[in-house]
Structure formats: C-alpha cells, structure tokens
Design an enzyme around this catalytic site. Structure first.
Site, PDB file in Angstrom:
ATOM      1  N   ASP A   8       1.612  -7.823   3.221  1.00  0.00           N
ATOM      2  CA  ASP A   8       0.970  -9.065   3.634  1.00  0.00           C
ATOM      3  C   ASP A   8       1.820 -10.217   3.091  1.00  0.00           C
ATOM      4  O   ASP A   8       2.945 -10.019   2.594  1.00  0.00           O
ATOM      5  CB  ASP A   8      -0.517  -9.112   3.230  1.00  0.00           C
ATOM      6  CG  ASP A   8      -0.747  -9.314   1.730  1.00  0.00           C
ATOM      7  OD1 ASP A   8       0.243  -9.395   0.963  1.00  0.00           O
ATOM      8  OD2 ASP A   8      -1.924  -9.386   1.315  1.00  0.00           O
ATOM      9  N   HIS A   9       1.281 -11.453   3.179  1.00  0.00           N
ATOM     10  CA  HIS A   9       2.048 -12.635   2.786  1.00  0.00           C
ATOM     11  C   HIS A   9       2.427 -12.619   1.307  1.00  0.00           C
ATOM     12  O   HIS A   9       3.400 -13.255   0.918  1.00  0.00           O
ATOM     13  CB  HIS A   9       1.256 -13.903   3.120  1.00  0.00           C
ATOM     14  CG  HIS A   9      -0.171 -13.838   2.641  1.00  0.00           C
ATOM     15  ND1 HIS A   9      -1.130 -13.057   3.264  1.00  0.00           N
ATOM     16  CD2 HIS A   9      -0.788 -14.424   1.576  1.00  0.00           C
ATOM     17  CE1 HIS A   9      -2.282 -13.172   2.612  1.00  0.00           C
ATOM     18  NE2 HIS A   9      -2.099 -13.987   1.585  1.00  0.00           N
ATOM     19  N   GLY A  66      -0.970  -8.325  -2.763  1.00  0.00           N
ATOM     20  CA  GLY A  66      -0.981  -8.968  -4.079  1.00  0.00           C
ATOM     21  C   GLY A  66      -1.088  -7.962  -5.208  1.00  0.00           C
ATOM     22  O   GLY A  66      -0.322  -7.960  -6.161  1.00  0.00           O
ATOM     23  N   GLY A  68      -1.712  -4.403  -4.485  1.00  0.00           N
ATOM     24  CA  GLY A  68      -1.491  -3.033  -3.991  1.00  0.00           C
ATOM     25  C   GLY A  68      -2.798  -2.316  -3.710  1.00  0.00           C
ATOM     26  O   GLY A  68      -2.800  -1.234  -3.119  1.00  0.00           O
ATOM     27  N   GLY A  70      -5.837  -3.419  -2.019  1.00  0.00           N
ATOM     28  CA  GLY A  70      -6.436  -3.520  -0.684  1.00  0.00           C
ATOM     29  C   GLY A  70      -5.697  -2.652   0.321  1.00  0.00           C
ATOM     30  O   GLY A  70      -6.311  -1.952   1.145  1.00  0.00           O
ATOM     31  N   MET A  71      -4.379  -2.662   0.246  1.00  0.00           N
ATOM     32  CA  MET A  71      -3.561  -1.832   1.137  1.00  0.00           C
ATOM     33  C   MET A  71      -3.912  -0.365   0.950  1.00  0.00           C
ATOM     34  O   MET A  71      -4.010   0.401   1.921  1.00  0.00           O
ATOM     35  CB  MET A  71      -2.070  -2.035   0.832  1.00  0.00           C
ATOM     36  CG  MET A  71      -1.516  -3.377   1.261  1.00  0.00           C
ATOM     37  SD  MET A  71      -1.477  -3.507   3.060  1.00  0.00           S
ATOM     38  CE  MET A  71      -0.307  -4.863   3.257  1.00  0.00           C
ATOM     39  N   HIS A  98       2.424  15.948  -8.025  1.00  0.00           N
ATOM     40  CA  HIS A  98       1.069  16.512  -7.992  1.00  0.00           C
ATOM     41  C   HIS A  98       0.283  16.157  -6.730  1.00  0.00           C
ATOM     42  O   HIS A  98      -0.544  16.957  -6.287  1.00  0.00           O
ATOM     43  CB  HIS A  98       0.266  16.010  -9.205  1.00  0.00           C
ATOM     44  CG  HIS A  98       0.770  16.565 -10.508  1.00  0.00           C
ATOM     45  ND1 HIS A  98       0.110  16.372 -11.691  1.00  0.00           N
ATOM     46  CD2 HIS A  98       1.871  17.305 -10.803  1.00  0.00           C
ATOM     47  CE1 HIS A  98       0.793  16.968 -12.671  1.00  0.00           C
ATOM     48  NE2 HIS A  98       1.860  17.530 -12.165  1.00  0.00           N
ATOM     49  N   ARG A 132      -0.574  25.096  -7.374  1.00  0.00           N
ATOM     50  CA  ARG A 132      -1.980  24.714  -7.572  1.00  0.00           C
ATOM     51  C   ARG A 132      -2.274  23.333  -7.003  1.00  0.00           C
ATOM     52  O   ARG A 132      -3.406  23.036  -6.595  1.00  0.00           O
ATOM     53  CB  ARG A 132      -2.336  24.753  -9.063  1.00  0.00           C
ATOM     54  CG  ARG A 132      -1.666  23.701  -9.917  1.00  0.00           C
ATOM     55  CD  ARG A 132      -1.918  23.947 -11.396  1.00  0.00           C
ATOM     56  NE  ARG A 132      -1.518  22.836 -12.233  1.00  0.00           N
ATOM     57  CZ  ARG A 132      -0.261  22.604 -12.627  1.00  0.00           C
ATOM     58  NH1 ARG A 132       0.719  23.386 -12.229  1.00  0.00           N
ATOM     59  NH2 ARG A 132       0.017  21.568 -13.409  1.00  0.00           N
ATOM     60  N   HIS A 133      -1.240  22.493  -6.908  1.00  0.00           N
ATOM     61  CA  HIS A 133      -1.449  21.148  -6.362  1.00  0.00           C
ATOM     62  C   HIS A 133      -1.697  21.202  -4.851  1.00  0.00           C
ATOM     63  O   HIS A 133      -2.456  20.405  -4.318  1.00  0.00           O
ATOM     64  CB  HIS A 133      -0.257  20.256  -6.692  1.00  0.00           C
ATOM     65  CG  HIS A 133       0.002  20.170  -8.160  1.00  0.00           C
ATOM     66  ND1 HIS A 133      -0.906  19.622  -9.034  1.00  0.00           N
ATOM     67  CD2 HIS A 133       1.035  20.622  -8.908  1.00  0.00           C
ATOM     68  CE1 HIS A 133      -0.444  19.710 -10.267  1.00  0.00           C
ATOM     69  NE2 HIS A 133       0.734  20.325 -10.222  1.00  0.00           N
TER      70      HIS A 133
HETATM   71  C1  RB5 Z   1      -4.591 -11.600  -0.384  1.00  0.00           C
HETATM   72  O1  RB5 Z   1      -4.997 -12.833  -0.902  1.00  0.00           O
HETATM   73  C2  RB5 Z   1      -4.915 -10.495  -1.379  1.00  0.00           C
HETATM   74  O2  RB5 Z   1      -6.284 -10.264  -1.373  1.00  0.00           O
HETATM   75  C3  RB5 Z   1      -4.151  -9.237  -1.012  1.00  0.00           C
HETATM   76  O3  RB5 Z   1      -2.795  -9.484  -1.076  1.00  0.00           O
HETATM   77  C4  RB5 Z   1      -4.382  -8.036  -1.909  1.00  0.00           C
HETATM   78  O4  RB5 Z   1      -4.114  -8.316  -3.248  1.00  0.00           O
HETATM   79  C5  RB5 Z   1      -5.653  -7.322  -1.703  1.00  0.00           C
HETATM   80  O5  RB5 Z   1      -5.929  -6.289  -2.330  1.00  0.00           O
END
Ligand code: RB5
Length: 151
Positions: A8-9, A66, A68, A70-71, A98, A132-133
């Site tokens: 993202d940005h 920002g 990692g 949310g992704m 693992h 096992r993994h």
């Molecule tokens: C965007 O403002 C922010 O929420 C995003 O980059 C991320 O950190 C979400 O988990």
C-alpha cells in the site's frame, strides 16, 4: 521462482527497492503496485498478490503495509496462502523451515531497507523441512476444507 510483490502507500519505497533486489538475486518479479504515495486500501493489494500465489501463478508473494499486519490478515483469506509478518532473522528462517510460508508480510514503518533485504534473502533461500511440519500444514489445509475454503 516467480515472486509477486505489492504494497500500500506506506510500503511504496520499500517495495520498489525489494523488487530490484529480488531481480538482482535472479528471480522473476511481478510488481503489482501501488506506485504512488496516494492512499490505497491494503486488502485490494493483498488480494492481487494472494490470488497469484493461491492459483500457483506465483510461487511466493511479498506484501508491505505500515505494520505488515493488515496485509497478512487479508492474504490469509485465500486458499493455500500461508502469510505472516517477519521482523527478524529467526522468524524469517523458521517461517520457511516450519511453516512453508508462501507470503512474506513486511512493515514499511518498522523494518529498515537493509534489514528488509536481509530478511527477504533468508526467506527466499531457506527450504521447507517437511516431515512433521508437513503433517501440521496438512492439518491446516484440512481446516480450510472443513471451513469452506478448499485449497
Ligand atoms: C494504512 O494507514 C495502514 O493501516 C496500513 O498500511 C497497515 O498498517 C494496516 O495494517
């Protein structure tokens, strides 16, 4: 290996640098943006990358926002995707050995450029141990099947 990468940005700069770094390692990179600092919603980028990994079009994916986090949450909605954030050598290595992690999530705010290169190198070069993994990953795949997310 084909690696799909997106941010993202808040991860634009780190993504552009990592795309070049991964190419310099001899791997193919599919760069799915975003390419400006204008705000985008991370689930849209996570979907583009996770879809490629889930379908097998890419063997690995890298997602940067920002934190990692949310992704990671969004990418794990896709069958067969195993996504997690890694912040240090140990998590990058064990995520491969693992967990056979196929989507690496990075924090554009917390992880510096040199550390990101280092983590990506470990993550791309470390094999899955199996044994096992693999039994445990098969149980995760079974959880996906039982909960309506067949891989
Ligand atoms: C965007 O403002 C922010 O929420 C995003 O980059 C991320 O950190 C979400 O988990």
């Amino acid at each position: 290996m084909r690696v799909a990468i997106g941010s993202d940005h808040r991860g634009v700069r780190l993504r552009a640098r990592l795309a070049e770094f991964i190419r310099s390692m001899g791997e193919e990179v599919i760069d799915l943006g975003t390419c400006s600092t204008e705000e985008v919603d991370y689930p849209d980028i996570a979907e583009a990358v996770a879809r490629m990994v889930s379908s097998g079009e890419a063997q690995r994916g890298i997602l940067i926002c920002g934190t990692g986090l949310g992704m990671c949450i969004a990418a794990n909605k896709f069958p067969g995707v195993r996504a997690a954030p890694c912040y240090d050598d140990l998590t990058a290595e064990l995520s491969r050995r693992h967990n056979d992690l196929n989507v690496l999530c990075l924090s554009g705010d917390i992880v510096g450029e040199k550390l990101a290169d280092h983590l990506v190198e470990i993550w791309l070069r470390t094999p899955f141990e199996g044994g096992r993994h693999l039994r445990r990953l098969n149980k995760i795949a079974e959880l996906e099947r039982r909960n309506g997310k067949p891989s």
